[in-house]
Design a protein around this motif. Structure first.
Motif, PDB file in Angstrom:
ATOM      1  N   ASP A   1       0.857  -0.982   0.068  1.00  0.00           N
ATOM      2  CA  ASP A   1       0.024   0.064   0.090  1.00  0.00           C
ATOM      3  C   ASP A   1       0.944   1.269  -0.005  1.00  0.00           C
ATOM      4  N   ARG A   2       0.875   1.726  -1.042  1.00  0.00           N
ATOM      5  CA  ARG A   2       2.080   2.697  -1.232  1.00  0.00           C
ATOM      6  C   ARG A   2       1.738   4.153  -0.513  1.00  0.00           C
ATOM      7  N   GLU A   3       0.502   4.703  -0.345  1.00  0.00           N
ATOM      8  CA  GLU A   3       0.219   5.670   0.456  1.00  0.00           C
ATOM      9  C   GLU A   3       0.571   5.679   1.941  1.00  0.00           C
ATOM     10  N   TYR A   4       0.187   4.385   2.241  1.00  0.00           N
ATOM     11  CA  TYR A   4       0.319   4.052   3.734  1.00  0.00           C
ATOM     12  C   TYR A   4       2.073   4.029   3.938  1.00  0.00           C
ATOM     13  N   ALA A   5       2.579   3.378   3.020  1.00  0.00           N
ATOM     14  CA  ALA A   5       3.736   2.960   3.274  1.00  0.00           C
ATOM     15  C   ALA A   5       5.035   4.323   3.149  1.00  0.00           C
ATOM     16  N   LYS A   6       4.343   5.249   2.182  1.00  0.00           N
ATOM     17  CA  LYS A   6       5.060   6.497   2.156  1.00  0.00           C
ATOM     18  C   LYS A   6       4.760   7.280   3.408  1.00  0.00           C
ATOM     19  N   ASN A   7       3.858   7.095   4.406  1.00  0.00           N
ATOM     20  CA  ASN A   7       3.704   7.983   5.488  1.00  0.00           C
ATOM     21  C   ASN A   7       4.150   7.424   6.823  1.00  0.00           C
ATOM     22  N   LYS A   8       5.143   6.516   6.774  1.00  0.00           N
ATOM     23  CA  LYS A   8       5.454   5.568   7.681  1.00  0.00           C
ATOM     24  C   LYS A   8       7.037   5.317   7.658  1.00  0.00           C
ATOM     25  N   LEU A   9       7.781   5.087   8.621  1.00  0.00           N
ATOM     26  CA  LEU A   9       9.201   4.850   8.859  1.00  0.00           C
ATOM     27  C   LEU A   9       9.282   3.353   8.847  1.00  0.00           C
ATOM     28  N   TRP A  10      10.395   2.943   8.295  1.00  0.00           N
ATOM     29  CA  TRP A  10      10.557   1.537   8.161  1.00  0.00           C
ATOM     30  C   TRP A  10      11.783   0.835   8.680  1.00  0.00           C
ATOM     31  N   THR A  11      12.124  -0.296   9.373  1.00  0.00           N
ATOM     32  CA  THR A  11      13.228  -1.015   9.295  1.00  0.00           C
ATOM     33  C   THR A  11      12.950  -2.022   8.360  1.00  0.00           C
ATOM     34  N   MET A  12      14.210  -2.640   7.775  1.00  0.00           N
ATOM     35  CA  MET A  12      13.951  -3.823   6.841  1.00  0.00           C
ATOM     36  C   MET A  12      13.211  -4.925   7.266  1.00  0.00           C
TER      37      MET A  12
ATOM     38  N   TYR B   1      15.309   3.987  -1.020  1.00  0.00           N
ATOM     39  CA  TYR B   1      15.461   4.120   0.498  1.00  0.00           C
ATOM     40  C   TYR B   1      16.108   5.579   0.769  1.00  0.00           C
ATOM     41  N   ILE B   2      15.606   6.064   1.697  1.00  0.00           N
ATOM     42  CA  ILE B   2      15.874   7.328   2.312  1.00  0.00           C
ATOM     43  C   ILE B   2      16.160   7.106   3.942  1.00  0.00           C
ATOM     44  N   TYR B   3      17.530   7.407   4.180  1.00  0.00           N
ATOM     45  CA  TYR B   3      17.737   7.251   5.710  1.00  0.00           C
ATOM     46  C   TYR B   3      17.203   8.063   6.554  1.00  0.00           C
ATOM     47  N   ASP B   4      16.315   8.010   7.412  1.00  0.00           N
ATOM     48  CA  ASP B   4      16.135   8.738   8.676  1.00  0.00           C
ATOM     49  C   ASP B   4      16.983   8.799   9.852  1.00  0.00           C
ATOM     50  N   ALA B   5      17.509  10.169   9.930  1.00  0.00           N
ATOM     51  CA  ALA B   5      18.631  10.241  10.978  1.00  0.00           C
ATOM     52  C   ALA B   5      18.098  10.221  12.136  1.00  0.00           C
ATOM     53  N   ALA B   6      16.936  10.600  12.478  1.00  0.00           N
ATOM     54  CA  ALA B   6      16.274  10.938  13.915  1.00  0.00           C
ATOM     55  C   ALA B   6      15.911   9.425  14.270  1.00  0.00           C
TER      56      ALA B   6
ATOM     57  N   TYR C   1      14.161   4.002   7.792  1.00  0.00           N
ATOM     58  CA  TYR C   1      13.710   4.407   6.293  1.00  0.00           C
ATOM     59  C   TYR C   1      12.570   4.966   6.038  1.00  0.00           C
ATOM     60  N   ARG C   2      12.828   6.133   5.176  1.00  0.00           N
ATOM     61  CA  ARG C   2      11.570   6.608   4.456  1.00  0.00           C
ATOM     62  C   ARG C   2      11.540   5.899   3.054  1.00  0.00           C
ATOM     63  N   LEU C   3      10.442   5.669   2.439  1.00  0.00           N
ATOM     64  CA  LEU C   3      10.083   4.912   1.142  1.00  0.00           C
ATOM     65  C   LEU C   3       9.721   6.007   0.200  1.00  0.00           C
ATOM     66  N   ASP C   4      10.227   5.897  -0.978  1.00  0.00           N
ATOM     67  CA  ASP C   4       9.915   6.880  -2.349  1.00  0.00           C
ATOM     68  C   ASP C   4       9.837   5.936  -3.307  1.00  0.00           C
TER      69      ASP C   4
END
Length: 624
Positions: free
Chosen positions: A373-384, A572-577, A581-584
């Motif tokens: 679900d791409r809209e959901y995934a884009k608005n969440k931070l993820w571990t692999m 994959y965009i690494y979220d430093a805080a 990862y953010r997903l694009d």
């Protein structure tokens, strides 16, 4: 004087007799024709050459590179691009990956098929051609079959049957490209009649019927014992299964053209499905094979199908051994160096990037669909682990991505020996840092795996090909260093062939059982029912990157719809805080001006005006 005269006569006589003795001797620097056909070692050596001259058995490679000058069998093209980009030893085994919906061509190759992917094959197109090279090999095989028939060697009938197997495989490779082709089973001579020297095309049905007749007959001659690298009874039945399934699909979904040169009469599909069903079932019930399932770790288990030599699933393999090409050998292949992650001899690897669309075909272990679900995934931070952890184990065994373990990989924040594919850092202040040489708090903005992509402004899908990768391979020398066996036929394919034929014959229960055997071994939930799409889906996942997908889409006659489209990738965009990862999600990841296209006419390859000029009895395929 008389004595001197007698001596001269004696010397002349001795000289003449000596000359005759020399002329009668067998040359010591080469073998006579008669000797080859009656010496078991020489006969086997010649047959081994004919195996090598059928590179299409290995991922549909179409040339050989036996030296820097190519090889005598390369009749269609012996130029640098042909031998480096399309040979069995170099890059020829990866070419069909980039023209399917499986993967995009990234960079680094000695050749590519981008034009074919974007425009299709055009008139006089030579992409993936198997014509001149095929008939070169077929002529040698016809000669072997004819001459070996005169041999006194005890097991010569088995060797002749092997040659007939290779000839049938060559004709199958031609038929799936061109439809009907000239059927030549005897060595042609210059004094033959014109209809022999300039043969007409047999119909597609005649070619497939020839293949099926040959495989039926030789399956009764070839030994049952498995001698790695050689055709046996089960390999003949496996080719019979594959060819009959192809013929059945074309009969069911295709149309007859050119007065029967192409296609099959209406209603023939059931006949060919039955042949596939019977051949597959014979392997399943009488053969010594089973799905490889010896490792408790389902990911490693699936990897080992392609890494463990002589395993229970291998029906026929191409063995890769000896020295690498740079050291004088010609019997290795280049899969590892081409598809592996960094580190790599030129810092590249990852020649092909599997599409996110293929990744999503891999279900979760509980059998739920793998679509994100791409809209959901884009608005969440993820571990692999959160993103991929519950995927079908075949996903991890077939595809590598950010966070995959790999010896020597520079993992950055992920740790050593881990693939790092992040492309940008979202800082704690909420800004994106993604320049090639940018850093944030000492962390490179671009993961090590993507530095060459960033330098070349080349889109990356976020994935690489794991299947067949040997963790112990030497990826720091050059091409042609891989020593893994290539599975020409494996038991998993036979189960899938059986399932498809069974379903089309109205036997869904038998189809379901075969599919669930595959899924049980994979480690995912069983199905409760099957339909055509579920069977095709299972085939796409199980056989990914094994040179089936392109030909499957063609025989099902859905390539126009399936291959005329754009594909997506993942950034994959690494979220430093959060250290997540953010997903694009990237649409049109190929990044080219033209949309990939499969023209209707490409269900058959062009014969080519040059070949038609050389043989006026040939007829061109429609649309060219």
């Amino acid at each position: 004087m008389k004595n001197i005269y007698i001596l001269i006569i004696a010397l002349i006589t001795l000289f003449l007799n000596s000359c005759n003795d020399v002329l009668d001797q067998v040359p010591s620097d080469r073998y006579t024709d008669a000797l080859v056909w009656n010496d078991p070692y020489l006969l086997d050596t010649h047959l081994a050459e004919l195996y090598a001259c059928t590179p299409v058995m290995i991922q549909d490679a179409i040339t050989l590179m036996n030296s820097w000058n190519g090889a005598p069998m390369n009749r269609d093209d012996n130029g640098w691009t042909a031998i480096m980009g399309f040979s069995a030893q170099m890059e020829g085994t990866v070419r069909t990956l980039e023209i399917t919906d499986e993967a995009k061509y990234n960079f680094g190759g000695q050749a590519h098929l981008l034009s074919m992917k974007e425009n299709g094959i055009q008139s006089n197109g030579t992409e993936l051609q198997w014509w001149g090279n095929a008939y070169y090999t077929i002529r040698l095989l016809n000669n072997f079959i004819d001459r070996a028939g005169e041999s006194s060697i005890s097991n010569v009938e088995e060797r002749i049957a092997e040659a007939r197997f290779l000839r049938a495989f060559n004709y199958f490779a031609m038929a799936k490209r061109y439809g009907g082709v000239p059927l030549i089973t005897k060595v042609q001579s210059l004094d033959d009649d014109e209809d022999v020297l300039y043969p007409k095309r047999a119909t597609e049905k005649e070619i497939f019927d020839f293949i099926l007749k040959e495989t039926d007959e030789i399956s009764e001659v070839l030994p049952s014992a498995n001698d790695a690298g050689r055709a046996n009874k089960w390999a003949a039945l496996a080719l019979r299964s594959r060819a009959a399934l192809y013929a059945a699909s074309v009969a069911q979904f295709g149309t007859q053209q050119l007065n029967g040169l192409l296609g099959f009469p209406a209603g023939d599909d059931a006949y060919y499905y039955q042949i596939c069903f019977d051949a597959s079932k014979k392997i399943m019930t009488e053969g010594p094979f089973m799905l490889y399932d010896e490792d408790a770790d389902k990911i490693q288990n699936f990897k080992n199908i392609f890494l463990k030599k002589g395993n229970s699933e291998a029906i026929m393999v191409k063995q890769h051994s000896g020295k690498g090409f740079n050291d004088g050998g010609t019997n290795r292949w280049s899969w590892d160096m081409v598809e592996c992650p960094r580190p790599n001899v030129w810092g590249v690897g990852n020649y092909h990037g599997p599409y996110l669309d293929l990744v999503e075909e891999f279900e979760y272990k509980d059998g739920t669909p793998g679509v994100i679900d791409r809209e959901y995934a884009k608005n969440k931070l993820w571990t692999m682990e959160e993103l991929w952890g519950e995927k079908d184990p075949r996903f991890f065994a077939s595809i590598w991505t950010n966070g995959t373990s790999w010896q020597g990989a520079v993992g950055g924040v992920l740790g050593e020996n881990t693939i790092d594919m992040h492309n940008g850092i979202m800082t704690a202040e909420g800004t994106l840092v993604d320049g090639r040489y940018d850093t944030y708090n000492g962390i490179p903005a671009v993961g090590d795996q993507l530095v060459r992509f960033k330098e070349g402004n080349t889109p990356n899908t976020g994935f690489g090909v794991m299947k067949y990768l040997d963790p112990n391979a030497n990826n720091f020398n050059w091409f042609s260093e891989s020593t893994t066996d290539y599975l020409i036929f494996r038991y998993g394919e036979i189960l899938l062939n059986f399932a498809e034929a069974a379903f089309e014959l109205g036997k869904p229960a038998e189809a379901l059982d075969a599919i669930n055997q595959i899924r049980d071994r994979a480690g995912i939930a069983r199905l409760t029912s099957v339909d055509r799409e579920k069977i095709r889906h299972e085939r796409k996942v199980e056989l990914a990157f094994e040179n089936h997908r392109y030909w499957d889409l063609r025989r099902w006659r859905i390539a126009v719809q399936s291959l005329t489209r754009t594909y997506s990738g993942l950034r994959y965009i690494y979220d430093a805080a959060s250290s997540k990862y953010r997903l694009d999600f990237i649409d049109n990841i190929d990044g080219r001006a033209k949309t990939p296209t499969f023209p209707e006419k490409n269900y058959y390859f062009p014969i080519g005006q040059g070949r038609i000029a050389a043989n006026p009895n040939l007829v061109e395929n429609p649309g060219y």
